[in-house]
Design a protein around this motif. Structure first.
Motif, PDB file in Angstrom:
ATOM      1  N   ASP A  95       0.830  -1.210   0.000  1.00 38.74           N
ATOM      2  CA  ASP A  95       0.000   0.000   0.000  1.00 38.74           C
ATOM      3  C   ASP A  95       0.870   1.268   0.000  1.00 38.74           C
ATOM      4  OD1 ASP A  95      -2.301   1.526  -0.014  1.00 38.74           O
ATOM      5  OD2 ASP A  95      -2.520   1.500   2.161  1.00 38.74           O
ATOM      6  N   PRO A  96       1.645   1.499  -1.068  1.00 42.15           N
ATOM      7  CA  PRO A  96       2.617   2.605  -1.070  1.00 42.15           C
ATOM      8  C   PRO A  96       1.987   3.950  -1.396  1.00 42.15           C
ATOM      9  CG  PRO A  96       2.689   1.477  -3.162  1.00 42.15           C
ATOM     10  CD  PRO A  96       1.695   0.713  -2.319  1.00 42.15           C
ATOM     11  N   ASP A  97       2.794   4.996  -1.198  1.00 39.48           N
ATOM     12  CA  ASP A  97       2.426   6.342  -1.632  1.00 39.48           C
ATOM     13  C   ASP A  97       2.902   6.629  -3.045  1.00 39.48           C
ATOM     14  OD1 ASP A  97       1.305   7.160   0.907  1.00 39.48           O
ATOM     15  OD2 ASP A  97       3.366   7.160   1.653  1.00 39.48           O
ATOM     16  N   VAL A  98       3.878   5.852  -3.520  1.00 36.92           N
ATOM     17  CA  VAL A  98       4.406   6.024  -4.873  1.00 36.92           C
ATOM     18  C   VAL A  98       4.976   4.686  -5.334  1.00 36.92           C
ATOM     19  CG1 VAL A  98       6.687   6.793  -4.039  1.00 36.92           C
ATOM     20  CG2 VAL A  98       5.948   7.420  -6.347  1.00 36.92           C
ATOM     21  N   VAL A  99       4.847   4.411  -6.626  1.00 35.58           N
ATOM     22  CA  VAL A  99       5.388   3.191  -7.242  1.00 35.58           C
ATOM     23  C   VAL A  99       6.489   3.607  -8.207  1.00 35.58           C
ATOM     24  CG1 VAL A  99       4.903   1.213  -8.740  1.00 35.58           C
ATOM     25  CG2 VAL A  99       3.202   1.947  -7.032  1.00 35.58           C
ATOM     26  N   VAL A 100       7.674   3.052  -8.010  1.00 34.16           N
ATOM     27  CA  VAL A 100       8.846   3.365  -8.833  1.00 34.16           C
ATOM     28  C   VAL A 100       9.277   2.070  -9.495  1.00 34.16           C
ATOM     29  CG1 VAL A 100      11.171   4.352  -8.850  1.00 34.16           C
ATOM     30  CG2 VAL A 100       9.489   5.123  -7.144  1.00 34.16           C
TER      31      VAL A 100
END
Length: 398
Positions: A95-100
């Motif tokens: 459940d991330p804040d950003v996907v890299v």
């Protein structure tokens, strides 16, 4: 910030993400790194496996068309299917804040859209961001400037990605609700982890493309052990490595490197890697040391010359150390980097793999040795770059 990092491929695709993960963790972020199973578990980084063994995927039993086709069906396709689904499953769980993500992780856009978080693409060579100034790094014309047709070469990587469209669709079962979003939002930013010294930024990349410089560990280099240290201190050395490239006759390649180096009075540190190089018994001697792997940042500053396959990570590591090179490209983006290093004056003209003999390699080594001054200058400029710091600055700005 909770940062999900997704990468797939070999050492050159994994180590930069590890460097970014460690730096982000040191700045207080909660980081999860998803990576191939055979990459191990780097210290100080929270990781999850993707069900992908890169070495098996890149090691077909033969080079004949039928053998390659069988390998694609038995190994490549199932591995990609597992990796694409695992990337979705692990990202949803974190459940991330950003996907890299690496370009090979084709399900990253889908899961970022489903979670409603920004997505950032990472490129170690220009394959997904078109430019009219040079062709796509992974395409068949990567070493030729096609002028107005350069942009069209970026369709080749896109077409390759479409081969796995069915596997991307299947991976939607791992999403909340089990359904793929009906839209696809563009990436919020692209992190081009490429040195502007080796590839000056073209004027037609959009503003959301951030050329950060290469990503590497900025902590002191790990020790390479007393045996390697003593060998490096005993006289001028060629460091030779083909990384994960195990195509063809490894012993013949090792023999060519050793014979060519001896013709210049140079000793050889042969890094055998995944089997791309081997030392034949008849070429053994006190002037040759064969090892399976070494920390490049510890070894390369002591090298006089490097012979390598031209992978993005190796190309940047050698250039950053200020060492001239002979590049023997094998596949993917390696011909692009071989040509680019030659253009920047830090490498001899590339030696084709099929022509790799001592007779071809010796004059190329002689040419490279004349480039030591330029290589040292480029190395000084690249060591001023702080790629992981700049990349994290971009992510924090989101």
């Amino acid at each position: 910030m909770r940062i999900m990092l997704l990468t797939a491929g070999t050492r050159g695709d994994v180590e930069p993400f590890v460097a970014l993960a460690r730096h982000a963790t040191s700045r207080g972020h909660d980081v999860r790194l998803a990576l191939p199973d055979d990459a191990g578990a780097p210290e100080g980084v929270g990781t999850v496996p993707l069900g992908l063994d890169a070495r098996r995927v890149l090691s077909p039993a033969g080079r004949a068309p039928w053998a390659l086709a069988r390998h694609a069906l038995a190994e490549v396709r199932p591995a990609m299917r597992r990796m694409l689904a695992a990337a979705v499953r692990e990202t949803v769980a974190f459940d991330p804040d950003v996907v890299v993500h690496h370009p090979l992780v084709l399900t990253a856009p889908m899961v970022a859209d489903a979670l409603g978080v920004p997505r950032v693409l990472v490129e170690f060579a220009p394959v997904a961001t078109p430019s009219a100034r040079f062709p796509a790094a992974g395409g068949p014309t990567a070493t030729r400037d096609l002028g107005t047709h350069n942009r069209s070469t970026y369709a080749v990587p896109r077409a390759a990605a479409r081969l796995f469209e069915g596997d991307v669709a299947r991976a939607a079962a791992e999403l909340p609700g089990g359904r793929r979003p009906s839209w696809r939002s563009p990436s919020r930013a692209t992190l081009m982890a490429v040195s502007p010294v080796l590839l000056p930024r073209p004027d037609d990349w959009p503003e959301q493309v951030h050329q950060t410089g290469a990503w590497h560990e900025e902590a002191p280099a790990a020790s390479c052990g007393p045996v390697v240290t003593d060998f490096l201190a005993a006289g001028p050395v060629v460091v030779a490595s083909f990384g994960s490239m195990a195509t063809g006759d490894a012993s013949a390649r090792g023999a060519a490197v050793v014979a060519a180096a001896r013709s210049h009075g140079l000793r050889v540190l042969l890094v055998t890697g995944w089997g791309g190089l081997a030392l034949p018994p008849e070429h053994r001697g006190p002037d040759v040391l064969a090892v399976p792997s070494v920390p490049f940042d510890a070894v390369l500053p002591h090298a006089t010359l490097a012979v390598h396959h031209g992978g993005a990570g190796t190309s940047h590591a050698v250039a950053r150390a200020g060492v001239p090179a002979v590049v023997v490209p094998v596949t993917a983006d390696q011909p692009f980097w071989a040509a680019q290093l030659h253009r920047q004056g830090v490498a001899a003209a590339a030696v084709p793999l099929r022509r790799l003999t001592a007779g071809a390699l010796a004059p190329a080594m002689g040419d490279a040795l004349t480039r030591r001054g330029r290589a040292a200058e480029v190395g000084r400029l690249m060591r001023r770059e702080h790629g992981v710091q700049r990349a994290l600055d971009v992510l924090e700005s989101l």
